[in-house]
Structures are given as C-alpha cells and as structure tokens.
Write a protein that holds these residues in place. Structure first.
Motif, short mmCIF file in Angstrom:
data_model
loop_
_atom_site.label_atom_id
_atom_site.label_comp_id
_atom_site.label_asym_id
_atom_site.label_seq_id
_atom_site.Cartn_x
_atom_site.Cartn_y
_atom_site.Cartn_z
N SER A 14 -31.84 19.33 24.90
CA SER A 14 -32.20 20.50 24.63
C SER A 14 -33.51 19.72 23.30
O SER A 14 -34.40 20.13 22.68
CB SER A 14 -31.59 20.93 23.50
N ALA A 15 -32.88 18.87 22.70
CA ALA A 15 -33.80 17.29 21.15
C ALA A 15 -34.86 17.38 22.29
O ALA A 15 -36.24 17.63 21.92
CB ALA A 15 -33.58 16.39 20.98
N ALA A 16 -35.37 16.91 23.83
CA ALA A 16 -36.25 16.17 24.00
C ALA A 16 -37.26 17.73 24.08
O ALA A 16 -38.88 17.13 24.21
CB ALA A 16 -35.98 15.89 25.74
N GLN A 17 -36.84 18.89 24.47
CA GLN A 17 -37.96 20.00 24.40
C GLN A 17 -38.27 20.63 22.96
O GLN A 17 -38.91 21.38 23.37
CB GLN A 17 -36.99 21.24 25.65
N ALA A 18 -37.67 19.67 22.27
CA ALA A 18 -37.62 20.86 21.15
C ALA A 18 -39.22 20.04 20.50
O ALA A 18 -40.12 19.21 20.97
CB ALA A 18 -37.21 20.39 20.00
N GLU A 19 -39.75 21.58 20.06
CA GLU A 19 -41.04 21.35 19.66
C GLU A 19 -41.59 20.14 18.84
O GLU A 19 -40.58 21.05 17.78
CB GLU A 19 -42.00 23.15 19.23
N PRO A 20 -42.98 19.47 18.66
CA PRO A 20 -42.41 18.60 17.49
C PRO A 20 -43.27 19.49 15.83
O PRO A 20 -43.58 20.53 16.47
CB PRO A 20 -43.72 17.64 17.33
N SER A 21 -42.64 19.07 15.64
CA SER A 21 -43.26 19.89 14.11
C SER A 21 -44.91 19.39 13.78
O SER A 21 -45.32 19.00 13.68
CB SER A 21 -42.48 19.45 13.06
N PHE A 22 -45.70 21.23 13.12
CA PHE A 22 -47.19 21.04 12.59
C PHE A 22 -47.34 19.71 11.84
O PHE A 22 -47.86 19.13 11.82
CB PHE A 22 -46.94 22.57 12.23
N PHE A 23 -45.92 18.92 10.80
CA PHE A 23 -46.87 18.27 9.95
C PHE A 23 -46.42 16.98 10.51
O PHE A 23 -46.79 16.42 9.75
CB PHE A 23 -45.03 18.71 8.74
N ASP A 24 -46.20 16.88 12.25
CA ASP A 24 -45.55 15.68 12.23
C ASP A 24 -47.40 15.57 12.55
O ASP A 24 -47.58 14.26 13.05
CB ASP A 24 -44.78 15.90 13.34
N TRP A 25 -47.59 16.40 13.37
CA TRP A 25 -48.56 16.40 14.22
C TRP A 25 -50.00 16.42 12.92
O TRP A 25 -50.68 15.11 13.20
CB TRP A 25 -49.05 17.48 14.59
N LEU A 26 -49.94 16.49 11.54
CA LEU A 26 -50.84 16.08 10.93
C LEU A 26 -50.53 14.69 10.46
O LEU A 26 -51.29 14.49 10.49
CB LEU A 26 -50.47 16.91 9.09
N ASP A 27 -49.63 14.37 10.19
CA ASP A 27 -49.64 13.15 9.47
C ASP A 27 -49.71 11.66 10.80
O ASP A 27 -49.35 10.31 10.92
CB ASP A 27 -48.13 12.82 9.46
N ALA A 28 -49.50 12.52 12.15
CA ALA A 28 -50.01 11.93 13.40
C ALA A 28 -51.12 10.28 13.84
O ALA A 28 -51.62 9.86 14.85
CB ALA A 28 -49.67 12.16 14.69
N ALA A 29 -52.44 11.52 12.92
CA ALA A 29 -53.79 10.53 12.98
C ALA A 29 -54.24 10.62 11.62
O ALA A 29 -53.84 11.34 10.92
CB ALA A 29 -54.73 11.50 13.85
N PRO A 30 -54.94 9.45 11.87
CA PRO A 30 -55.56 9.09 10.38
C PRO A 30 -57.12 10.28 9.82
O PRO A 30 -57.34 10.63 10.63
CB PRO A 30 -55.98 7.84 10.17
N GLY A 31 -56.64 10.78 8.91
CA GLY A 31 -57.61 11.93 8.86
C GLY A 31 -57.38 13.55 8.98
O GLY A 31 -58.28 14.16 8.46
N ARG A 32 -56.73 13.55 9.97
CA ARG A 32 -56.40 14.99 10.10
C ARG A 32 -56.30 15.69 9.02
O ARG A 32 -56.15 17.03 9.08
CB ARG A 32 -55.14 14.99 11.12
N ARG A 33 -55.10 15.74 8.02
CA ARG A 33 -54.49 16.17 6.92
C ARG A 33 -56.01 16.98 6.01
O ARG A 33 -56.34 17.99 6.07
CB ARG A 33 -54.09 16.27 5.91
N ALA A 34 -56.94 15.65 6.44
CA ALA A 34 -58.01 16.54 5.04
C ALA A 34 -59.55 17.25 6.24
O ALA A 34 -60.01 17.76 5.81
CB ALA A 34 -59.30 15.24 5.06
N GLU A 35 -59.60 17.20 7.64
CA GLU A 35 -59.57 17.77 8.21
C GLU A 35 -59.54 18.94 8.92
O GLU A 35 -60.80 19.81 8.36
CB GLU A 35 -60.10 17.35 10.24
#
Length: 197
Positions: A14-35
C-alpha cells in the motif's frame, strides 16, 4: 506470526502504491518552486490563475506510474503556457458554471510520457492545450454528456474547443481545434452525435 507477515506485506504494498505528495515533487528539482510560481504569475496575468490550482493544473497523466515517471506532475515548457489559457477560460466560463468544480486527470505530457500514454506526437496534451477532467460533484455519465455536449454545441466553436469523452465521467477539453470524439478517438463515435436528450 503468519498474520503479522501478511499484514506487513499488505502495508508495504500500500505504501509503495501511495501517490507522492505535490510538495515532494516541488522539492525534487532545484528551481521547480520558482518555475511553478512563475507559471502562476503568468496565469494570474492572463486572468485564469484562479481556475485550477497548480496541483491540478500540472498533473501529467493517470498512467504516470506505469509509464515509469516518479511523479504525477510535470512542468510544461514556458513556450507552451499560452496554449492552456483558452482551455482554462472555457472551463471557467462554461464548464464549471454548469457541472461544478472539476479535477484534472491528465494535462501536459512530456514526449516520453505522451508516447507511453498512446498520444500522437503533436497531441493536444503534448502541446499543453488539453486537460482531461472529472467532475468533483456527483453526476451521471448521461447528465455529463448532455450538459457538456450542449455547451460544446453553443460555445465550443467560439472558444475553438475540442471535446472528447472517455469511460465513466472523464472527459477531455482542449483549445487546439474545434472538434469532438468518442472513447475510440473518432468523431463518429462522439456521444454528442447520438445523444438524444
């Protein structure tokens, strides 16, 4: 003991299938929050910034996991941002007043994801004209088709809107070209063509 092992396996799956959070995605790449903030400023400037939040607007495809992406969100290139503006206007001006708020199931698809999802190389999704939507409020498929087909007949040409239907209550809106189609991607099978009431 066996019961505990089975429970641990179920919880892990269940944990493996859980959707990652939007905030995790925002922080996964430099500059993404700014973009993302730049996109929001652009949409605010074009008066469509309040139609959908970024977590909805940046959803890539419901097949993101099976297509090997780590996240269900993608950042479209800046040169494509203007394409989604008329789509959002139609959703704001016509769709939401009739069926209520909507959620995005699929928006911009980067080339690899678009190909994996079965999209044409220059599909409306690949060029960020398209959003696949589902209503947040309860509505039957028949009610959805009746309402959205009437909107498309009355206002679709003026907004240059493409309208497609999938199974259930998922439907497609784009501003790439005025047309309509059914679940097999052909105009002849559009439920708008056969809907009688």
């Amino acid at each position: 003991m066996i019961r505990a092992v089975v429970l641990a396996v179920v919880l892990f799956a269940s944990a493996a299938q859980a959707e990652p959070s939007f905030f995790d995605w925002l922080d996964a790449a430099p500059g993404r929050r700014a973009e993302v903030a730049a996109l929001q400023r652009y949409l605010d400037k074009t008066h469509v910034g309040d139609v959908l939040g970024p977590e909805d607007l940046l959803r890539n495809a419901s097949s993101w996991r099976s297509c090997g992406l780590g996240y269900p969100w993608s950042m479209p290139p800046r040169e494509l941002w203007p394409h989604v503006v008329p789509t959002l206007r139609f959703i704001r001006d016509q769709v939401i007043p009739e069926i209520g708020p909507v959620m995005v199931e699929s928006g911009w698809r980067e080339p690899k994801l678009n190909a994996c999802a079965g999209g044409a190389p220059r599909s409306a999704h690949a060029l960020y004209y398209a959003l696949d939507l589902v209503p947040q409020d309860m509505i039957t498929r028949r009610e959805l088709i009746a309402t959205v087909c009437r909107l498309h007949a009355r206002k679709g040409k003026g907004y240059n809107i493409g309208l497609g239907f999938y199974d259930g209550v998922r439907f497609h809106i784009d501003s790439k070209a005025y047309r309509r189609w059914g679940s097999d991607n052909h105009g002849k099978t559009s439920p708008c063509s056969t809907f009688t009431g």
